[in-house]
Design an enzyme around this catalytic site. Structure first.
Site, mmCIF file in Angstrom:
data_model
loop_
_atom_site.group_PDB
_atom_site.id
_atom_site.type_symbol
_atom_site.label_atom_id
_atom_site.label_comp_id
_atom_site.label_asym_id
_atom_site.label_seq_id
_atom_site.Cartn_x
_atom_site.Cartn_y
_atom_site.Cartn_z
ATOM 1 N N ASP A 65 0.660 -1.298 0.014
ATOM 2 C CA ASP A 65 0.004 0.006 0.091
ATOM 3 C C ASP A 65 0.746 1.319 0.005
ATOM 4 O O ASP A 65 1.594 1.380 1.073
ATOM 5 C CB ASP A 65 -0.834 -0.042 1.259
ATOM 6 C CG ASP A 65 -1.994 1.075 1.342
ATOM 7 O OD1 ASP A 65 -2.763 1.361 0.386
ATOM 8 O OD2 ASP A 65 -1.904 1.907 2.338
ATOM 9 N N GLU B 195 -1.553 -1.439 -5.866
ATOM 10 C CA GLU B 195 -2.995 -0.734 -6.301
ATOM 11 C C GLU B 195 -2.523 -0.056 -7.430
ATOM 12 O O GLU B 195 -1.513 0.353 -7.522
ATOM 13 C CB GLU B 195 -3.382 -0.051 -5.095
ATOM 14 C CG GLU B 195 -4.814 0.271 -5.182
ATOM 15 C CD GLU B 195 -5.600 1.248 -4.180
ATOM 16 O OE1 GLU B 195 -6.727 1.298 -3.952
ATOM 17 O OE2 GLU B 195 -4.660 1.326 -3.117
ATOM 18 N N ASP C 11 -3.249 1.294 7.045
ATOM 19 C CA ASP C 11 -2.328 1.110 5.729
ATOM 20 C C ASP C 11 -2.233 -0.530 5.686
ATOM 21 O O ASP C 11 -1.887 -1.071 4.857
ATOM 22 C CB ASP C 11 -1.159 1.853 5.958
ATOM 23 C CG ASP C 11 -1.364 3.167 5.857
ATOM 24 O OD1 ASP C 11 -2.519 3.791 5.157
ATOM 25 O OD2 ASP C 11 -0.573 4.005 6.425
#
Length: 312
Positions: free
Chosen positions: A91, A175, A257
């Site tokens: 992340d 991502e 996170d």
């Protein structure tokens, strides 16, 4: 300028052609294989660099997810403590540059902020110089030198971090961020640009492919932060200022996170197990015109899913 033939290294010298001859250079590594081309480029700070393309004669390894199957099996109950070591979710953020699914956090170096005062002084001196003068050209090169320093520090950090992750893991999941859209926020544009998320993902991707490892991107609309990785309960809203939250369903306290990185890793493993590029839990769902996409109808009816419907 590119030199496609008759290029070779002789000690500390690079021999380009008969007209130019030998040029002194600093080589940071020895080349193994046949040199195909050498591209000479000049940076704005006046330094020359030679980019060498070498054919090492080795075939590119096939992409493999070996070891990820075991990890996926261990993740069937979606417990963070039962995670294997072959797959990792990452992340990306501003406070911490990268937070991984195994709990590691890598601080954001903020290279631009470290050199901001030096850059400011040199830019002020540049603005006072008369246009077209030699002193202005010298001041311009000093400003370019600072920018080059920032760029090299950023690339060095990204290369080292990407190499560390690729060496340790078999499956890397990140991502799919819309960086171009995010930098339109004028309050965060400088901080986002300084991070270099896109460059980092590119480095991880080509390094993983060169070693036959799997690099996968999870859809940006996947609710990784708002979903509890333990019970898959999804909260309606989670503002950015909330860094820790407790799931109302299973009472698990999450670091925002770390929870997001675990969900990214789990989603990537589901994608691999299904053999599809679409997300397994929720499909490629996004709001269009205020309505939920019809792809929601194709959501798998999984136990533990927020969309689960019990059948009689």
């Amino acid at each position: 300028m590119s030199y496609p033939a008759n290029v070779k290294f002789e000690g500390d010298y690079l021999k380009l052609n008969r007209k130019i001859g030998k040029v002194y250079c600093r080589s940071h590594r020895d080349f193994e294989g046949t040199i195909k081309t050498v591209t000479i480029s000049k940076n704005s700070d006046g330094k020359y660099y030679a980019s060498v393309t070498v054919d090492d004669g080795l075939e590119k390894p096939e992409t493999s997810t070996e070891g990820a199957e075991c990890t996926a099996a261990c993740d069937s109950d979606f417990k963070s403590e039962s995670v294997g070591g072959k797959a990792i979710g990452i992340d990306l953020g501003l406070t911490d540059f990268a937070v991984t699914s195994d709990g590691s956090k890598f601080d954001n170096p903020r290279h631009l902020a470290k050199h901001q005062q030096n850059l400011k002084r040199k830019q002020q001196k540049l603005s006072r110089k008369q246009k077209g003068s030699n002193t202005r050209d010298k001041a311009r090169r000093l400003v370019a030198k600072v920018h080059s320093k920032i760029s090299r520090c950023r690339e060095d950090f990204l290369h080292k971090l990407s190499r560390k992750i690729v060496n340790e893991k078999q499956v890397i999941a990140v991502e799919n961020l819309n960086v171009k859209g995010m930098v339109k926020n004028h309050k965060l544009a400088k901080a986002i640009s300084d991070c270099g998320w896109g460059m980092f993902c590119t480095m991880v991707k080509y390094k993983a492919e060169n070693e036959g490892k799997t690099y996968i991107e999870v859809d940006r609309f996947f609710p990784s932060s708002k979903t509890c990785h333990v019970c898959l309960n999804q909260v309606e809203s989670l503002p950015l200022d909330i860094r820790n939250w407790t799931c109302e369903h299973c009472q698990t306290t999450h670091d925002r996170d770390i929870n997001a990185s675990i969900n990214i890793r789990n989603e990537a493993l589901r994608i691999i197990s299904l053999g599809t590029s679409e997300t397994a839990n929720g499909g490629n769902v996004r709001r269009l015109g205020g309505k939920i996409s019809c792809l929601l109808d194709a959501t798998p009816n999984e136990i533990g899913s927020p969309n689960y419907i019990a059948c009689n």
